[in-house]
Design a protein around this motif. Structure first.
Motif, short mmCIF file in Angstrom:
data_model
loop_
_atom_site.label_atom_id
_atom_site.label_comp_id
_atom_site.label_asym_id
_atom_site.label_seq_id
_atom_site.Cartn_x
_atom_site.Cartn_y
_atom_site.Cartn_z
N TYR A 59 0.82 -1.20 0.00
CA TYR A 59 0.00 0.00 0.00
C TYR A 59 0.86 1.25 0.00
O TYR A 59 1.97 1.26 0.54
CB TYR A 59 -0.90 0.04 1.25
N ALA A 60 0.30 2.32 -0.56
CA ALA A 60 0.92 3.63 -0.41
C ALA A 60 0.82 4.03 1.05
O ALA A 60 -0.16 3.70 1.74
CB ALA A 60 0.21 4.64 -1.29
N ASP A 61 1.81 4.76 1.54
CA ASP A 61 1.80 5.18 2.94
C ASP A 61 0.55 6.00 3.28
O ASP A 61 0.04 5.92 4.39
CB ASP A 61 3.05 6.02 3.23
N SER A 62 0.06 6.74 2.31
CA SER A 62 -1.08 7.63 2.56
C SER A 62 -2.39 6.88 2.82
O SER A 62 -3.33 7.47 3.35
CB SER A 62 -1.26 8.58 1.38
N VAL A 63 -2.46 5.62 2.43
CA VAL A 63 -3.70 4.86 2.61
C VAL A 63 -3.53 3.66 3.54
O VAL A 63 -4.52 2.99 3.86
CB VAL A 63 -4.26 4.37 1.26
N LYS A 64 -2.31 3.41 3.96
CA LYS A 64 -2.04 2.24 4.80
C LYS A 64 -2.86 2.32 6.09
O LYS A 64 -2.91 3.35 6.75
CB LYS A 64 -0.54 2.19 5.11
N GLY A 65 -3.52 1.21 6.41
CA GLY A 65 -4.36 1.15 7.61
C GLY A 65 -5.79 1.61 7.38
O GLY A 65 -6.65 1.41 8.24
N ARG A 66 -6.06 2.20 6.20
CA ARG A 66 -7.42 2.67 5.89
C ARG A 66 -8.01 1.93 4.70
O ARG A 66 -9.23 1.72 4.65
CB ARG A 66 -7.40 4.18 5.59
N PHE A 67 -7.18 1.55 3.74
CA PHE A 67 -7.64 0.86 2.54
C PHE A 67 -7.20 -0.59 2.58
O PHE A 67 -6.14 -0.93 3.10
CB PHE A 67 -7.05 1.52 1.29
N THR A 68 -8.02 -1.46 1.97
CA THR A 68 -7.69 -2.87 1.87
C THR A 68 -7.97 -3.36 0.45
O THR A 68 -9.08 -3.20 -0.06
CB THR A 68 -8.52 -3.71 2.85
N ILE A 69 -6.96 -3.96 -0.17
CA ILE A 69 -7.13 -4.56 -1.49
C ILE A 69 -7.33 -6.06 -1.32
O ILE A 69 -6.69 -6.69 -0.48
CB ILE A 69 -5.92 -4.26 -2.41
N SER A 70 -8.23 -6.62 -2.11
CA SER A 70 -8.47 -8.07 -2.07
C SER A 70 -8.85 -8.53 -3.47
O SER A 70 -9.16 -7.72 -4.34
CB SER A 70 -9.59 -8.41 -1.08
N ARG A 71 -8.80 -9.85 -3.67
CA ARG A 71 -9.12 -10.39 -4.99
C ARG A 71 -10.01 -11.61 -4.86
O ARG A 71 -9.95 -12.33 -3.85
CB ARG A 71 -7.84 -10.73 -5.76
N ASP A 72 -10.80 -11.87 -5.88
CA ASP A 72 -11.64 -13.05 -5.97
C ASP A 72 -11.39 -13.66 -7.34
O ASP A 72 -11.96 -13.21 -8.34
CB ASP A 72 -13.12 -12.68 -5.80
N ASP A 73 -10.53 -14.66 -7.41
CA ASP A 73 -10.13 -15.21 -8.69
C ASP A 73 -11.27 -15.99 -9.36
O ASP A 73 -11.28 -16.12 -10.58
CB ASP A 73 -8.90 -16.11 -8.52
N ALA A 74 -12.21 -16.47 -8.57
CA ALA A 74 -13.37 -17.15 -9.16
C ALA A 74 -14.20 -16.18 -10.00
O ALA A 74 -14.88 -16.58 -10.95
CB ALA A 74 -14.22 -17.78 -8.08
N LYS A 75 -14.15 -14.91 -9.63
CA LYS A 75 -14.91 -13.88 -10.35
C LYS A 75 -14.01 -13.01 -11.22
O LYS A 75 -14.49 -12.05 -11.84
CB LYS A 75 -15.67 -12.99 -9.37
N ASN A 76 -12.70 -13.32 -11.25
CA ASN A 76 -11.75 -12.49 -12.00
C ASN A 76 -11.89 -11.02 -11.61
O ASN A 76 -12.00 -10.14 -12.48
CB ASN A 76 -11.94 -12.66 -13.52
N ALA A 77 -11.87 -10.80 -10.31
CA ALA A 77 -12.16 -9.46 -9.81
C ALA A 77 -11.18 -9.05 -8.72
O ALA A 77 -10.57 -9.90 -8.05
CB ALA A 77 -13.59 -9.40 -9.27
N VAL A 78 -11.06 -7.76 -8.54
CA VAL A 78 -10.28 -7.16 -7.46
C VAL A 78 -11.17 -6.11 -6.80
O VAL A 78 -12.07 -5.55 -7.44
CB VAL A 78 -8.98 -6.52 -7.99
N TYR A 79 -10.90 -5.86 -5.51
CA TYR A 79 -11.71 -4.92 -4.75
C TYR A 79 -10.79 -3.98 -3.98
O TYR A 79 -9.69 -4.36 -3.56
CB TYR A 79 -12.63 -5.65 -3.77
N LEU A 80 -11.27 -2.75 -3.78
CA LEU A 80 -10.57 -1.81 -2.92
C LEU A 80 -11.58 -1.31 -1.89
O LEU A 80 -12.52 -0.58 -2.23
CB LEU A 80 -10.00 -0.64 -3.73
N GLN A 81 -11.40 -1.75 -0.65
CA GLN A 81 -12.23 -1.27 0.44
C GLN A 81 -11.58 -0.04 1.03
O GLN A 81 -10.43 -0.11 1.47
CB GLN A 81 -12.38 -2.36 1.51
N MET A 82 -12.30 1.07 1.02
CA MET A 82 -11.75 2.34 1.48
C MET A 82 -12.54 2.80 2.70
O MET A 82 -13.74 3.07 2.60
CB MET A 82 -11.83 3.38 0.36
N ASP A 83 -11.88 2.87 3.82
CA ASP A 83 -12.48 3.30 5.08
C ASP A 83 -11.83 4.59 5.56
O ASP A 83 -10.74 4.94 5.12
CB ASP A 83 -12.36 2.20 6.14
#
Length: 123
Positions: A59-83
């Protein structure tokens, strides 16, 4: 290969958004994903990346601890959860797919890009 990002919108500071991005016509399980963002008049900046096969993340330092990246290979997808969003997170967010299994923080390392989705955080 086409990438479709969505989920952007207007949110108040302190709120959350979840950005999904999916491929069409391509199986992405062996590829690393990345998220980048670009504010008006600024360069495209790295946000987060996730590798294939086990999915180590960075993660970039500016988003570390607030954003989470995850992937679902069954759906060929990636997600960015931003809190805990801040006004300075306002930008167009782009998902990107690399033709390699390791992630990268350099936009030049990504071959395929989504069209971008606008995130606006009000104070």
């Amino acid at each position: 290969v086409q990438l479709q990002a969505s989920g952007g919108g207007l949110v108040q500071a302190g709120g959350s958004l979840r950005l999904p991005c999916a491929t069409s016509g391509h199986t992405s399980s062996n590829n690393a994903w990345g998220w980048f963002r670009q504010a008006p008049g600024k360069e495209r900046d790295f946000v987060a990346t996730i590798a294939a096969s086990g999915g180590s993340t960075a993660y970039a330092d500016s988003v570390k601890g607030r954003f989470t990246i995850s992937r679902d290979d069954a759906k060929n997808a990636v997600y960015l959860q931003m809190d805990s969003l801040k006004p300075e997170d306002t930008a167009v967010y782009y998902c990107a797919l690399r033709t390699y299994y390791l992630g990268s923080d350099s936009p030049a390392q990504y071959r395929y890009w989504g069209q971008g989705t606008q995130v606006t955080v009000s104070s």
